[in-house]
Write a protein that holds these residues in place. Sequence first.
Motif, mmCIF file in Angstrom:
data_model
loop_
_atom_site.group_PDB
_atom_site.id
_atom_site.type_symbol
_atom_site.label_atom_id
_atom_site.label_comp_id
_atom_site.label_asym_id
_atom_site.label_seq_id
_atom_site.Cartn_x
_atom_site.Cartn_y
_atom_site.Cartn_z
ATOM 1 N N ALA A 91 18.620 50.135 27.576
ATOM 2 C CA ALA A 91 17.947 49.798 26.310
ATOM 3 C C ALA A 91 16.973 48.628 26.426
ATOM 4 O O ALA A 91 16.887 47.792 25.524
ATOM 5 N N ASP A 92 16.268 48.588 27.530
ATOM 6 C CA ASP A 92 15.204 47.585 27.689
ATOM 7 C C ASP A 92 14.028 47.985 26.786
ATOM 8 O O ASP A 92 13.583 49.136 26.843
ATOM 9 N N PRO A 93 13.526 47.059 25.932
ATOM 10 C CA PRO A 93 12.378 47.412 25.077
ATOM 11 C C PRO A 93 11.182 47.896 25.898
ATOM 12 O O PRO A 93 10.299 48.552 25.356
ATOM 13 N N GLN A 94 11.169 47.576 27.179
ATOM 14 C CA GLN A 94 10.074 48.035 28.028
ATOM 15 C C GLN A 94 10.441 49.253 28.871
ATOM 16 O O GLN A 94 9.670 49.658 29.739
ATOM 17 N N GLY A 127 18.928 47.806 19.596
ATOM 18 C CA GLY A 127 18.196 46.543 19.733
ATOM 19 C C GLY A 127 17.970 46.284 21.198
ATOM 20 O O GLY A 127 18.304 47.117 22.046
ATOM 21 N N PRO A 128 17.379 45.115 21.533
ATOM 22 C CA PRO A 128 17.137 44.827 22.937
ATOM 23 C C PRO A 128 18.443 44.834 23.729
ATOM 24 O O PRO A 128 19.372 44.098 23.385
ATOM 25 N N PHE A 129 18.541 45.688 24.723
ATOM 26 C CA PHE A 129 19.699 45.781 25.622
ATOM 27 C C PHE A 129 20.996 46.075 24.871
ATOM 28 O O PHE A 129 22.070 45.657 25.271
ATOM 29 N N GLY A 192 7.719 45.646 20.765
ATOM 30 C CA GLY A 192 8.708 45.250 19.768
ATOM 31 C C GLY A 192 10.009 44.904 20.460
ATOM 32 O O GLY A 192 10.135 45.042 21.682
ATOM 33 N N GLY A 193 11.006 44.506 19.684
ATOM 34 C CA GLY A 193 12.303 44.137 20.245
ATOM 35 C C GLY A 193 13.094 45.333 20.742
ATOM 36 O O GLY A 193 14.114 45.175 21.405
ATOM 37 N N GLN A 227 5.021 46.092 16.729
ATOM 38 C CA GLN A 227 5.366 44.693 16.392
ATOM 39 C C GLN A 227 5.200 43.834 17.648
ATOM 40 O O GLN A 227 6.167 43.219 18.128
ATOM 41 N N PRO A 228 3.976 43.814 18.204
ATOM 42 C CA PRO A 228 3.804 43.127 19.495
ATOM 43 C C PRO A 228 3.799 41.615 19.335
ATOM 44 O O PRO A 228 3.528 41.087 18.255
#
Length: 262
Positions: A91-94, A127-129, A192-193, A227-228
């Motif tokens: 779940a990395d946002p990237q 969410g992030p991670f 985004g997150g 949402q950068p």
Amino acid sequence: MLAGGQSLIPLLKLRFASPELLVDINNIPDLDYVVVDPDGAIRVGALCRHADLERSTLLTATQPTMAAAAPLIADPLVRNRGTLVGSLCHADPQGDWASVVTALGGHVVAQGPEGRRTIPVSEFVTGPFDTALATEEMVVEAVIPAPKGAPAGGYLKLERRVGDFATVGVAVAVEVAATKITRAGIALTGVGGATIEAVDAAQALVGEPLTADRIEHAGELAAQAAQPRTDHRGSAAFKRHIVRTFVVRLLDRVVDSREMAA
Ligand SMILES: Cc1cc2nc3c(=O)[nH]c(=O)nc-3n(C[C@H](O)[C@H](O)[C@H](O)COP(=O)(O)OP(=O)(O)OC[C@H]3O[C@@H](n4cnc5c(N)ncnc54)[C@H](O)[C@@H]3O)c2cc1C
């Protein structure tokens, strides 16, 4: 849980994670598949590597958004070990696959002591991670539902150098019947997150032919959904501009490939 280890091992090395127990799933047989079911659904097992997807002629023939994304994940070394399912679980946002599978309306199948359950990827990544997975569950496969029209679309990624994580990634997955879009999904990486599903942008395309105005409108709505944050990869305004540009470029390609503009 250890799959390809391409995210977990760096976390251990940096001491961001110190689990008391590691469960290596690499010896579980028959989890390394990518198959198309008779109804057209695509199933990707927990040990299917990025490289398996990159080389899959089955994906090239049936799923353009996945086929476009596979060669853009990291570099060949990482692609040889890392897995699509591990990427979703990390779940990395990237992470690129979460956007692709979200745009395609996919889900994961989680297995735990209570049995199996299905979780849409749009709800899986919280969410992030962070994911909706319970501690005692593992994901056994990711599933892309059968398309109802002809699948079209792609994945574009801006990276500072080949093999880098996305500064911006955009996944577009549409289904086309006659000259109209019957289903659309657009999702954004790195702005985004967590992975962002650009619902309004996708919805603006459904039931309509792909005209230049509609494509521009969808690009604008996707840019608004992003949402950068300004960081070393670029300013927030620049990233929004890239989102808009990528959405328009991917939809223009759909028009060019199918000659379906009104
Ligand atoms: C140099 C480098 C560059 C990279 N660049 C990119 C990039 O451009 N784009 C991109 O998307 N990714 C990139 N990655 C990450 C890479 O794609 C990883 O392979 C992926 O994020 C995780 O997959 P994995 O199989 O290696 O998972 P692992 O590292 O084994 O696990 C990652 C996390 O997911 C959990 N997990 C794994 N499998 C399961 C499962 N079946 N059920 C439950 N939990 C599970 C693990 O417990 C862990 O918490 C890069 C990695 C490196 C090292």
